[in-house]
Design an enzyme around this catalytic site. Sequence first.
Site, PDB file in Angstrom:
ATOM      1  N   ASP A  66      39.575  25.275  12.361  1.00  0.00           N
ATOM      2  CA  ASP A  66      40.969  24.958  12.677  1.00  0.00           C
ATOM      3  C   ASP A  66      41.868  26.174  12.485  1.00  0.00           C
ATOM      4  O   ASP A  66      41.965  26.719  11.382  1.00  0.00           O
ATOM      5  CB  ASP A  66      41.441  23.806  11.777  1.00  0.00           C
ATOM      6  N   HIS A 120      41.192  23.224  16.142  1.00  0.00           N
ATOM      7  CA  HIS A 120      42.224  22.192  16.104  1.00  0.00           C
ATOM      8  C   HIS A 120      42.288  21.438  17.438  1.00  0.00           C
ATOM      9  O   HIS A 120      42.069  22.009  18.506  1.00  0.00           O
ATOM     10  CB  HIS A 120      43.572  22.857  15.823  1.00  0.00           C
TER      11      HIS A 120
END
Length: 228
Positions: free
Chosen positions: A168, A198
């Site tokens: 992420d 993400h």
Amino acid sequence: MTETIQINSLDGSGGFDAYAAGPTPARAGVIVIQEIFGINPGIQQMVDRWGALGYRAVAPDLFWRLEPGVSLDADTPDDLQRAFDLYGRFDVDLGITDIAATIKALRDAGCEKVGVVGYCLGALLAYLTACRADSDASVGYYGVGIDGRLEEADAIAQPLMLHIATEDGFVSKEAQAAVHARLNAHPRCTLHDYAADHAFARAIGSSRVPDLAELADRRTAAFFRDNL
């Protein structure tokens, strides 16, 4: 059938819209908590999917206090900038009260149990809903900022599932490690890691990773079947 319904805020400051789908009355409800892009087609698609599974599904417009009716495209640079501006002005605590109002509205409409599922900002809100409100089950996908709120975890009384993107770009490895360290042993919490960036489970858009999104969504569906 889809529709827009009105929900009254708990603080008496007004009402806000929610995109809704599925039967009413229904035994259980699912609240889909938005990303920073508002109630866009991807969020609506998620609501439609839960509605098709027999839940009363709704996505409350949590940006209503800033700008009602926001619907932005994460793959459009101007929309992305606008989304970050809204995110910077968003009051998380008021957002939780609006989710609590949505839970109440679903219960008032006949739902015996209500779950929440959120993405990005919505995942932080799903986590905080598990800590502060009375959802029966909560799910968060790649939540941003949860590591800064871990002191609230002792208040989690109902099941919580978090889907964590290990690559992420908005959540550091240190933040992920802190979340795991605090929640792995929590009796109400289940955490899953995915080797993805993400927004891998966004319904539409360039960030979606279909195989991982489908795996996470199967886990969420089973989690709701078990707890709602």
